[in-house]
Write a protein that holds these residues in place. Structure first.
Motif, PDB file in Angstrom:
ATOM      1  N   ASP A  50      61.621 -20.138  50.644  1.00  0.00           N
ATOM      2  CA  ASP A  50      62.291 -21.356  51.101  1.00  0.00           C
ATOM      3  C   ASP A  50      62.438 -22.403  50.009  1.00  0.00           C
ATOM      4  O   ASP A  50      63.337 -23.238  50.060  1.00  0.00           O
ATOM      5  CB  ASP A  50      61.550 -21.965  52.296  1.00  0.00           C
ATOM      6  CG  ASP A  50      62.047 -21.395  53.620  1.00  0.00           C
ATOM      7  OD1 ASP A  50      63.102 -20.743  53.607  1.00  0.00           O
ATOM      8  OD2 ASP A  50      61.388 -21.602  54.647  1.00  0.00           O
ATOM      9  N   PRO A  52      63.502 -23.752  46.540  1.00  0.00           N
ATOM     10  CA  PRO A  52      64.375 -23.383  45.425  1.00  0.00           C
ATOM     11  C   PRO A  52      63.593 -23.310  44.116  1.00  0.00           C
ATOM     12  O   PRO A  52      62.649 -24.073  43.890  1.00  0.00           O
ATOM     13  CB  PRO A  52      65.393 -24.531  45.389  1.00  0.00           C
ATOM     14  CG  PRO A  52      65.362 -25.127  46.762  1.00  0.00           C
ATOM     15  CD  PRO A  52      63.934 -24.985  47.219  1.00  0.00           C
ATOM     16  N   GLU A  63      66.231 -15.955  41.310  1.00  0.00           N
ATOM     17  CA  GLU A  63      66.498 -17.266  41.906  1.00  0.00           C
ATOM     18  C   GLU A  63      66.115 -17.220  43.387  1.00  0.00           C
ATOM     19  O   GLU A  63      66.517 -16.321  44.118  1.00  0.00           O
ATOM     20  CB  GLU A  63      67.977 -17.620  41.775  1.00  0.00           C
ATOM     21  CG  GLU A  63      68.454 -17.819  40.347  1.00  0.00           C
ATOM     22  CD  GLU A  63      68.354 -19.265  39.889  1.00  0.00           C
ATOM     23  OE1 GLU A  63      67.866 -20.113  40.671  1.00  0.00           O
ATOM     24  OE2 GLU A  63      68.777 -19.534  38.747  1.00  0.00           O
ATOM     25  N   ALA A  65      66.073 -19.235  47.202  1.00  0.00           N
ATOM     26  CA  ALA A  65      66.771 -20.238  48.009  1.00  0.00           C
ATOM     27  C   ALA A  65      68.003 -20.768  47.283  1.00  0.00           C
ATOM     28  O   ALA A  65      68.220 -21.976  47.173  1.00  0.00           O
ATOM     29  CB  ALA A  65      65.824 -21.375  48.386  1.00  0.00           C
ATOM     30  N   LEU A  66      68.823 -19.845  46.805  1.00  0.00           N
ATOM     31  CA  LEU A  66      70.004 -20.205  46.023  1.00  0.00           C
ATOM     32  C   LEU A  66      71.144 -20.615  46.956  1.00  0.00           C
ATOM     33  O   LEU A  66      71.531 -19.847  47.850  1.00  0.00           O
ATOM     34  CB  LEU A  66      70.438 -19.026  45.156  1.00  0.00           C
ATOM     35  CG  LEU A  66      71.652 -19.256  44.257  1.00  0.00           C
ATOM     36  CD1 LEU A  66      71.340 -20.318  43.203  1.00  0.00           C
ATOM     37  CD2 LEU A  66      72.065 -17.944  43.590  1.00  0.00           C
ATOM     38  N   SER A  67      71.688 -21.810  46.766  1.00  0.00           N
ATOM     39  CA  SER A  67      72.803 -22.287  47.590  1.00  0.00           C
ATOM     40  C   SER A  67      74.049 -21.439  47.345  1.00  0.00           C
ATOM     41  O   SER A  67      74.386 -21.119  46.201  1.00  0.00           O
ATOM     42  CB  SER A  67      73.108 -23.750  47.278  1.00  0.00           C
ATOM     43  OG  SER A  67      72.023 -24.581  47.658  1.00  0.00           O
ATOM     44  N   LEU A  68      74.735 -21.095  48.424  1.00  0.00           N
ATOM     45  CA  LEU A  68      75.939 -20.270  48.360  1.00  0.00           C
ATOM     46  C   LEU A  68      77.068 -20.939  49.128  1.00  0.00           C
ATOM     47  O   LEU A  68      76.829 -21.658  50.092  1.00  0.00           O
ATOM     48  CB  LEU A  68      75.683 -18.883  48.972  1.00  0.00           C
ATOM     49  CG  LEU A  68      74.571 -18.022  48.379  1.00  0.00           C
ATOM     50  CD1 LEU A  68      74.471 -16.721  49.164  1.00  0.00           C
ATOM     51  CD2 LEU A  68      74.807 -17.736  46.910  1.00  0.00           C
ATOM     52  N   TRP A  69      78.296 -20.656  48.707  1.00  0.00           N
ATOM     53  CA  TRP A  69      79.456 -21.122  49.456  1.00  0.00           C
ATOM     54  C   TRP A  69      80.668 -20.308  49.029  1.00  0.00           C
ATOM     55  O   TRP A  69      80.692 -19.667  47.987  1.00  0.00           O
ATOM     56  CB  TRP A  69      79.714 -22.606  49.199  1.00  0.00           C
ATOM     57  CG  TRP A  69      80.124 -22.930  47.793  1.00  0.00           C
ATOM     58  CD1 TRP A  69      81.388 -22.944  47.255  1.00  0.00           C
ATOM     59  CD2 TRP A  69      79.237 -23.242  46.708  1.00  0.00           C
ATOM     60  NE1 TRP A  69      81.349 -23.254  45.924  1.00  0.00           N
ATOM     61  CE2 TRP A  69      80.050 -23.451  45.555  1.00  0.00           C
ATOM     62  CE3 TRP A  69      77.848 -23.385  46.591  1.00  0.00           C
ATOM     63  CZ2 TRP A  69      79.498 -23.776  44.317  1.00  0.00           C
ATOM     64  CZ3 TRP A  69      77.312 -23.709  45.358  1.00  0.00           C
ATOM     65  CH2 TRP A  69      78.133 -23.909  44.249  1.00  0.00           C
ATOM     66  N   LYS A  78      72.607 -20.145  52.089  1.00  0.00           N
ATOM     67  CA  LYS A  78      71.786 -19.854  50.926  1.00  0.00           C
ATOM     68  C   LYS A  78      71.312 -18.407  50.980  1.00  0.00           C
ATOM     69  O   LYS A  78      71.282 -17.783  52.046  1.00  0.00           O
ATOM     70  CB  LYS A  78      70.576 -20.789  50.839  1.00  0.00           C
ATOM     71  CG  LYS A  78      69.555 -20.608  51.940  1.00  0.00           C
ATOM     72  CD  LYS A  78      68.358 -21.537  51.739  1.00  0.00           C
ATOM     73  CE  LYS A  78      67.307 -21.299  52.831  1.00  0.00           C
ATOM     74  NZ  LYS A  78      66.119 -22.160  52.622  1.00  0.00           N
ATOM     75  N   ASP A  80      68.134 -15.870  50.232  1.00  0.00           N
ATOM     76  CA  ASP A  80      66.682 -15.921  50.078  1.00  0.00           C
ATOM     77  C   ASP A  80      66.293 -15.706  48.632  1.00  0.00           C
ATOM     78  O   ASP A  80      65.461 -16.439  48.073  1.00  0.00           O
ATOM     79  CB  ASP A  80      66.014 -14.854  50.953  1.00  0.00           C
ATOM     80  CG  ASP A  80      66.111 -15.187  52.428  1.00  0.00           C
ATOM     81  OD1 ASP A  80      66.302 -16.365  52.768  1.00  0.00           O
ATOM     82  OD2 ASP A  80      66.009 -14.251  53.243  1.00  0.00           O
ATOM     83  N   GLU A  94      67.873 -10.230  50.995  1.00  0.00           N
ATOM     84  CA  GLU A  94      67.619 -10.984  52.218  1.00  0.00           C
ATOM     85  C   GLU A  94      66.284 -10.551  52.804  1.00  0.00           C
ATOM     86  O   GLU A  94      66.016  -9.349  52.954  1.00  0.00           O
ATOM     87  CB  GLU A  94      68.741 -10.737  53.232  1.00  0.00           C
ATOM     88  CG  GLU A  94      68.532 -11.361  54.603  1.00  0.00           C
ATOM     89  CD  GLU A  94      68.589 -12.880  54.608  1.00  0.00           C
ATOM     90  OE1 GLU A  94      68.176 -13.491  55.612  1.00  0.00           O
ATOM     91  OE2 GLU A  94      69.039 -13.477  53.595  1.00  0.00           O
ATOM     92  N   GLN A 113      76.752 -12.918  51.881  1.00  0.00           N
ATOM     93  CA  GLN A 113      76.133 -13.537  50.703  1.00  0.00           C
ATOM     94  C   GLN A 113      76.739 -12.958  49.426  1.00  0.00           C
ATOM     95  O   GLN A 113      77.043 -13.708  48.479  1.00  0.00           O
ATOM     96  CB  GLN A 113      74.626 -13.306  50.727  1.00  0.00           C
ATOM     97  CG  GLN A 113      73.896 -14.003  51.859  1.00  0.00           C
ATOM     98  CD  GLN A 113      72.424 -13.641  51.896  1.00  0.00           C
ATOM     99  OE1 GLN A 113      71.882 -13.077  50.949  1.00  0.00           O
ATOM    100  NE2 GLN A 113      71.757 -13.972  52.993  1.00  0.00           N
TER     101      GLN A 113
END
Length: 209
Positions: A50, A52, A63, A65-69, A78, A80, A94, A113
């Motif tokens: 959890d 980062p 890495e 808790a890497l932010s994704l979009w 994000k 895991d 994951e 992801q």
């Protein structure tokens, strides 16, 4: 029409929809959630990733808790854990509680992801893995065309639900036993109501000539 239909869809919503559309609707349309022992176990597993941060393991940058979009897909969330290999390959992981097993809804979340990572970094992500905490084993998942299409279909279905504002009907099957939203969903009561409604419809249907 729900204004949220144009908002980015959380990556977790894809797993919820693939598991049970009504569960997804209760969480992401009705904004309702409840915990039980299964969600608590899942949260305990995710506490491991959890926060980062990153570390280097045998030349692999890991890495957490890497932010994704993805603007293309309209997704946000994000990962895991993402491993960046020395050769430039990218490998999302994951975390899930429970023993190693194949679950399509987990694979869809992982594939989403991977597709976000591809859009963000401009590099292919052909594989990822589900890490099963109870057995401490990974299950490698290939990002096949069929799995990628499932991601697109799931995103479209969720957007359609948000646009309509209609909660999907209950499934009332074995999935309901472990669902933390069972009390709010009331699958048995809704199924009974549907049966009674169908019976009344048959009762008052005009006789065919």
């Amino acid at each position: 029409m729900d204004e949220r239909q144009d908002d980015p869809i959380p990556l977790s919503a894809l797993q919820h929809w693939a598991y049970c559309p009504r569960q997804c609707g209760l969480i992401h349309l009705e904004q309702y959630f409840a915990d039980n022992i299964h969600t608590a176990r899942g949260q305990a597993v995710h506490h491991l990733v959890d926060e980062p941060g990153y570390e280097i393991r045998s030349g692999v940058r890991v890495e957490r808790a890497l932010s994704l979009w993805s603007d293309r897909l309209g997704l946000i969330g994000k990962a895991d854990l993402v491993e960046f290999q020395p050769d430039g390959s990218i490998f999302p992981v994951e975390f899930k509680h429970g023993p190693r097993r194949v679950k399509h809804y987990d694979d869809i979340q992982l594939a989403a992801q991977a597709m976000c990572l591809e859009d963000m970094l401009g590099r292919p992500v052909p594989q990822g893995a589900i890490y099963h905490a109870s057995s401490r084993r990974r299950r490698v998942v290939d990002m096949t065309p069929e799995l990628r299409q499932s991601v697109l279909d799931t995103v479209a279905a969720i957007r359609a639900m948000l646009a309509s504002g209609n909660l999907p009907p209950p499934v009332n099957d074995q999935r309901c036993r472990e669902c933390s939203l069972k009390d709010a969903c009331q699958p048995e009561a809704m199924a009974s109501f549907s049966r009674q409604h169908a019976l009344l419809a048959d009762l008052y249907r005009p006789d065919e000539e």
